[in-house]
Design an enzyme around this catalytic site. Sequence first.
Site, short mmCIF file in Angstrom:
data_model
loop_
_atom_site.label_atom_id
_atom_site.label_comp_id
_atom_site.label_asym_id
_atom_site.label_seq_id
_atom_site.Cartn_x
_atom_site.Cartn_y
_atom_site.Cartn_z
N GLY A 23 -63.97 44.39 -11.59
CA GLY A 23 -63.66 43.88 -12.92
C GLY A 23 -63.28 42.42 -12.87
N ASP A 75 -51.84 45.79 -9.10
CA ASP A 75 -51.52 47.02 -8.38
C ASP A 75 -51.79 46.94 -6.88
OD1 ASP A 75 -54.26 46.83 -8.66
OD2 ASP A 75 -54.56 48.92 -9.23
N ARG A 110 -55.03 51.64 -15.17
CA ARG A 110 -55.53 52.98 -14.87
C ARG A 110 -54.62 53.73 -13.90
NH1 ARG A 110 -61.23 53.10 -12.15
NH2 ARG A 110 -61.37 51.31 -13.54
N ASP A 116 -58.87 46.59 -5.14
CA ASP A 116 -58.92 47.44 -3.96
C ASP A 116 -60.33 47.95 -3.65
OD1 ASP A 116 -59.02 49.16 -6.15
OD2 ASP A 116 -57.83 50.72 -5.19
N ARG A 162 -70.74 46.07 -10.00
CA ARG A 162 -70.38 47.17 -9.10
C ARG A 162 -71.66 47.65 -8.43
NH1 ARG A 162 -65.12 48.09 -10.44
NH2 ARG A 162 -64.52 47.62 -12.60
N THR A 189 -57.23 40.94 -9.93
CA THR A 189 -57.26 42.13 -10.79
C THR A 189 -56.11 42.06 -11.78
OG1 THR A 189 -56.95 44.54 -10.84
CG2 THR A 189 -56.06 43.38 -8.95
N ILE A 190 -56.36 42.35 -13.03
CA ILE A 190 -55.30 42.24 -14.02
C ILE A 190 -54.23 43.31 -13.86
CG2 ILE A 190 -56.89 41.19 -15.68
CD1 ILE A 190 -56.75 43.85 -17.26
N ASP A 191 -54.54 44.40 -13.16
CA ASP A 191 -53.60 45.53 -13.08
C ASP A 191 -52.37 45.25 -12.22
OD1 ASP A 191 -55.20 46.99 -14.72
OD2 ASP A 191 -56.06 48.26 -13.16
N SER A 222 -63.09 46.30 -4.13
CA SER A 222 -63.76 45.16 -3.51
C SER A 222 -63.29 44.98 -2.08
CB SER A 222 -63.47 43.89 -4.32
OG SER A 222 -63.87 44.04 -5.66
#
Length: 336
Positions: free
Chosen positions: A26, A145, A187, A118, A87, A141-143, A120
């Site tokens: 993403g 995480d 997510r 992760d 992807r 990554t925006i998450d 990637s």
Amino acid sequence: MTDLLHPADHANPAAIKRLAVLTSGGDAPGMNAAIRAVVRTATHHDIEIVGVRRGFSGLHRGDMRIIGPRDVANTIQRGGTILLTARSHTWRTPEGRAKGAANLREWGVDGLIVIGGDGSFHGGYFLQEEHGVPVIGIPGTIDNDLYGTDHTIGYFTAVETALDAVDKLRDTGASHERIFVIEVMGRHAGHIALEVAVAGGAEEVFIPEDPKPVDGVVQIVKDSVAKGKASSIIIVAEGYPGGATGVSDAIEKGTGLETRVSILGHIQRGGSPVSSDRVLASRLGEAAVYALMDGKKGVMVGRENGQIVHTPLHETWEKSKDVSRDLYRCAKMLSV
């Protein structure tokens, strides 16, 4: 384990002449700033950069070209990624990775920088393990995480984008005396939801790290109404079981009050990166080049307590990164 990147003269003991960089998974605001930093740091040290288009899918197909400082001019403020992203199911196979490794060898690449999350990093990790290509990861990554960094590129902008939407929805909720249940991205992690909940003055927040029963929000809403509050904001991370729709249904069933669900979705990925993401991306892009020059491989460059650190790629997904429990407590305290 993480280790501090100590300032050095960066004499390029690995004798690197050419590196490749790609963005994968993403998109996240600030990826272009990271690409820019990689290109300009490498160029400063007489290292060529090969830009791989469309992530691992492009690497498998050989969609690559030399890029220089002028190619990344006027990009630091742009959202998305100028290298594009995709992807790749083919990359999940040994044959796909072998083809990508062959393309890197054909281009004379001495190391690969992967900007992503992760998934990637899994792709880069197996490329290195199977074919010996030195890989450095940059957390994009925006998450937020990934273990091994306080923040990931794109997180700050995603929070600001979501908060702006929450502020606007609060105005509408107050005008119509309604309850808004707002779903933000995350997510597997509730970092965005938690920060937006505190900054947006939400009455409740639901995150994957604490899958508490949704019935509890019913009493919160009832108490708010009893205190004279005609509208409420409830923040839900997309990874919370049932999502915003499940929370909304529970509120309507338990209180008889009308709710509105707003799922912010991919709007949080876009837009011009805020200053914090631009600075973080610039530092990590520079650090990634220096890591390869210093002979490091198989690590992610991150920032912890203001310092650049290196974390083995496999630890970024094997070890979990919890939300701030202090911030979670604060959200509960201030919602009364």
